[in-house]
Design a protein around this motif. Structure first.
Motif, mmCIF file in Angstrom:
data_model
loop_
_atom_site.group_PDB
_atom_site.id
_atom_site.type_symbol
_atom_site.label_atom_id
_atom_site.label_comp_id
_atom_site.label_asym_id
_atom_site.label_seq_id
_atom_site.Cartn_x
_atom_site.Cartn_y
_atom_site.Cartn_z
ATOM 1 N N HIS A 19 42.491 32.482 35.947
ATOM 2 C CA HIS A 19 42.391 33.817 36.466
ATOM 3 C C HIS A 19 43.902 33.852 36.635
ATOM 4 O O HIS A 19 44.386 34.058 37.910
ATOM 5 C CB HIS A 19 41.428 34.070 37.490
ATOM 6 N N ASP A 28 34.452 34.369 38.892
ATOM 7 C CA ASP A 28 33.354 33.721 38.029
ATOM 8 C C ASP A 28 32.252 33.363 38.814
ATOM 9 O O ASP A 28 32.269 32.849 39.841
ATOM 10 C CB ASP A 28 33.895 32.639 37.370
ATOM 11 N N HIS A 120 31.708 36.222 34.265
ATOM 12 C CA HIS A 120 32.989 36.669 34.731
ATOM 13 C C HIS A 120 33.088 38.228 34.837
ATOM 14 O O HIS A 120 32.823 38.878 34.088
ATOM 15 C CB HIS A 120 34.138 36.398 33.515
HETATM 16 ZN ZN ZN Z 1 36.615 34.109 34.802
#
Ligand code: ZN
Length: 154
Positions: A19, A28, A120
């Motif tokens: 990220h 996530d 996500h």
């Molecule tokens: Zn992610």
């Protein structure tokens, strides 16, 4: 509203390993394949993709993910990534649809760049319709227990 209605645990928070840059404020949430995914806010579906397998994989699969992308008021968008292949056979969702907060929009999977089944999620700044813009900080209502929220914000 939550994206998983209380299911899942935080496996990667903001500024995590993958990220970075545009996805700085993504989360996530580890959850089994086939778990229902809900719209976090009301809005209009901008785009839907459902064509890649739930194999997971590395960077080589970075563009091979299934998703639902929704535009909310003031032009902010949310995106739900790594969805299960074939989720559109189980839930009707297409570009142009209006969705309500908490409406079922898909099922979590393991498509794209993913080391294991997870969802996500990110909220993006207003911008061009076809471009994933920078993520912005957001709070998730009701997804994680207190311990997990603490992990997310540390
Ligand atoms: Zn992610």
């Amino acid at each position: 509203m939550s994206s998983l209605n209380g299911q899942g645990w935080l496996s990667q928070g903001i500024r995590g390993t993958t990220h970075r840059g545009r996805m700085e404020y993504a989360y996530d949430l580890a959850v089994s394949i086939g778990s229902p995914v809900y719209a976090m806010r009301a809005g209009k579906v901008i785009a839907v993709q459902d064509k890649f397998p739930d194999t997971g994989g590395g960077r080589e699969n970075a563009s091979r993910f299934n998703y639902v992308w929704i535009e909310h008021s003031q032009g902010y968008r949310s995106i739900y990534v790594h969805l299960q292949q074939g989720f559109r056979e189980k839930v009707s969702v297409k570009a142009g649809d209006q969705v309500l907060a908490g409406q079922l929009i898909g099922y979590s999977g393991n498509s794209g760049w993913s080391s294991g089944p997870h969802l996500h999620i990110e909220v993006q700044r207003p911008g061009h319709q076809r471009v994933f813009t920078s993520s912005v900080p957001f709070a998730i209502a009701g997804v994680c227990g207190d311990q997990q929220v603490a992990r997310a914000t540390r």
